[in-house]
Design a protein around this motif. Structure first.
Motif, mmCIF file in Angstrom:
data_model
loop_
_atom_site.group_PDB
_atom_site.id
_atom_site.type_symbol
_atom_site.label_atom_id
_atom_site.label_comp_id
_atom_site.label_asym_id
_atom_site.label_seq_id
_atom_site.Cartn_x
_atom_site.Cartn_y
_atom_site.Cartn_z
ATOM 1 N N ARG B 78 0.828 -1.205 0.000
ATOM 2 C CA ARG B 78 0.000 0.000 0.000
ATOM 3 C C ARG B 78 0.864 1.257 0.000
ATOM 4 N NH1 ARG B 78 -2.231 3.098 3.896
ATOM 5 N NH2 ARG B 78 -1.478 1.772 5.570
ATOM 6 N N ASP B 94 -7.317 6.352 -0.104
ATOM 7 C CA ASP B 94 -7.014 5.172 0.676
ATOM 8 C C ASP B 94 -8.321 4.507 1.096
ATOM 9 O OD1 ASP B 94 -5.779 3.287 2.156
ATOM 10 O OD2 ASP B 94 -5.116 4.629 3.755
ATOM 11 N N SER B 96 -8.934 1.502 2.504
ATOM 12 C CA SER B 96 -8.232 0.326 2.990
ATOM 13 C C SER B 96 -8.931 -0.359 4.140
ATOM 14 C CB SER B 96 -6.826 0.706 3.444
ATOM 15 O OG SER B 96 -6.017 0.904 2.332
#
Ligand SMILES: [Zn+2]
Lengths: 152, 332
Positions: B78, B94, B96
């Protein structure tokens, strides 16, 4: 084979040269293992064969196969032949043949493959070899083992 | 559905020689890429190094957005994509883990992808299920980069591994590469073995018998013209090695913990085993390590694993530039 143990059929399909022992799987593929049988089905197992030593044969009266059924048969019995009988004569005769890509007829054997989740895609495989059939999942890249157990 | 986009196996080599065919395609599996296209990525990555280090600056991807769509944590992947995008002047969304798991609760990946693609120009997907990246590429009209799917492919890792060898040794062809550790379950080890064979490296595969490279991968390596040699002891082969590629053996693979300890101990890289090694041997490891490599090795001239981790940035910069269709002949 003069003393043929099953009488000829008037109309229908004879699936010949089925790999020995695969007849019952062929029956499941063509959907006559349940209660929905409307026509006569004859099964010969372990019949002598000039080509392969032994073979199975399945005869279905008053019924022709659709292409996805033929592809499924090719997966478990790549040398099978299909004879379409009309009025006691062989009207058409052809060998089963796997296409280069099979879609929606077998499930991926990898339990962690994305196609085994509820995603809106049909499982799809590249046919790397037709005889014996070797299928590779286009999603997870795995080779499918025990193909006959994964037929949809 | 993605009709304008290439997302299928085996690009035609001649097509891939033309850079513009990278544009709007996907990087799902290393097998999708020809040797020539991998070389193109590596050549461009080479030119990106001063930018990756921050020594030179560019804003060439200004206004472009990358979505880091991570359904499971993988900090290094990442961060290195994020660093690559930011170094090129682009921005990163992001999306995530653990945020992602709540966003996508009950939603299909296909739907999540069709949502995220409307917010971004390129998607990096990390997912616990094999084949997820191929599926995402199928539904996305924007380029999808596989950041690792389950035990499946992680193509940018494979490219950065190749890039590290090429950079450190000057070439890949003819190098003796010893891969050691769990070669059975790590699919990234399989991709790397195939890619190394494609580039003409000689392979030594060192693993306990039950963790040795699968026959299918060995067959593929042979099809590519290499004859890998198998060994179970590192001592037998260390003197021949130009590159030692270490992977982690996971405790979970062993029902009996004492078996694990025996095996893990026998593949631990320390100074004593390196006594037999060539002076210019390089040691690589797709971090994080646990105790496969003793800390005392870090200060030897052999250690390259931190360099290898850094190389992820220029490689990913190159991939982003190519997929986003930047004219790489200008402005660098
Ligand atoms: Zn699959």
């Amino acid at each position: 084979m003069k003393d043929f143990r099953v009488t000829p059929i008037r109309n229908g399909t004879v699936i010949d040269h089925i790999e020995c022992g695969m007849a019952l799987k062929v029956l499941r593929i063509i959907g006559v293992d349940g209660e929905k049988i409307h026509s006569t089905v004859s099964v010969l197992m372990h019949v002598p064969s000039k080509k392969a030593g032994w073979k199975d044969v399945v005869k279905v009266e008053d019924r022709e196969l659709d292409p996805s059924e033929v592809d499924k048969i090719a997966l478990i019995s790549p040398r099978a032949t299909i004879n379409i009988i009309r009025d006691f004569n062989v009207a058409e005769k052809y060998k089963v043949r796997l296409p280069d890509v099979v879609r929606g007829i077998v499930r991926c054997g990898n339990p962690n493959c994305i196609t085994n989740l509820s995603e809106p895609v049909e499982p799809e495989f590249v046919v790397e070899c037709k005889d014996p059939p070797i299928l590779r999942c286009i999603y997870c890249d795995r080779i499918l083992e025990n193909i006959s157990d994964h037929i949809i | 559905m993605a009709t304008s986009k290439r997302s299928y196996r085996h690009f035609d080599n001649s097509e891939m020689r033309n850079m513009s065919t990278f544009r709007n395609s996907d990087i799902v599996s290393i097998r999708d890429l020809s040797k020539e296209s991998i070389e193109q990525i590596m050549d461009l990555a080479e030119r990106m190094i001063p930018y990756a280090r921050g020594e030179k600056k560019t804003r060439v991807l200004e206004g472009r957005i990358l979505a880091n769509l991570f359904f499971e944590p993988s900090t290094r992947t990442r961060l290195s994509f994020e660093s690559a995008m930011v170094r090129l002047g682009g921005e990163v969304l992001d999306v995530s883990y653990p945020l992602m798991t709540s966003v996508a609760k009950g939603e299909t990946l296909a739907d999540t992808i069709r949502m995220v693609e409307s917010y971004a120009d390129v998607i990096v997907l990390r997912h616990p299920h094999e084949g997820a990246a191929r599926l995402a590429a199928h539904f996305s009209t924007k380029p999808v980069i596989n950041g690792g799917d389950g035990a499946g492919q992680h193509p940018t890792q494979t490219i950065l591994d190749l890039f590290t060898i090429r950079r450190e040794k000057g070439k890949i062809e003819g190098m003796n590469v010893v891969m050691v550790g769990d070669l059975k379950y790590g699919r990234t080890a399989h991709s790397l073995a195939e890619a190394l064979a494609l580039f003409g490296a000689h392979l030594w595969l060192v693993a306990p018998q039950n963790l040795q490279m699968p026959k299918e991968t060995i067959k593929e390596v042979e099809r590519l013209g290499q004859k890998p040699k198998l060994a179970s002891k590192l001592e037998e082969v260390i003197a021949e090695a130009d590159v030692l590629y270490v992977t982690r053996i996971q405790r979970e693979r062993f029902p009996d913990p004492s078996e694990y300890l025996k095996v893990a101990g026998s593949y631990r890289i320390d100074k004593s085993i390196l006594r037999e090694a060539k002076k210019d041997l390089i040691i690589m490891h797709p971090l994080p390590r646990v105790d496969e490599i003793a800390p005392e090795v870090d200060n030897t001239p052999h250690a390259r694993y931190f360099q290898q981790a850094f190389n992820g940035v220029p490689v990913r910069m190159a991939i982003l530039l190519l997929l986003l269709g930047v004219d790489v002949n200008e402005g660098f």
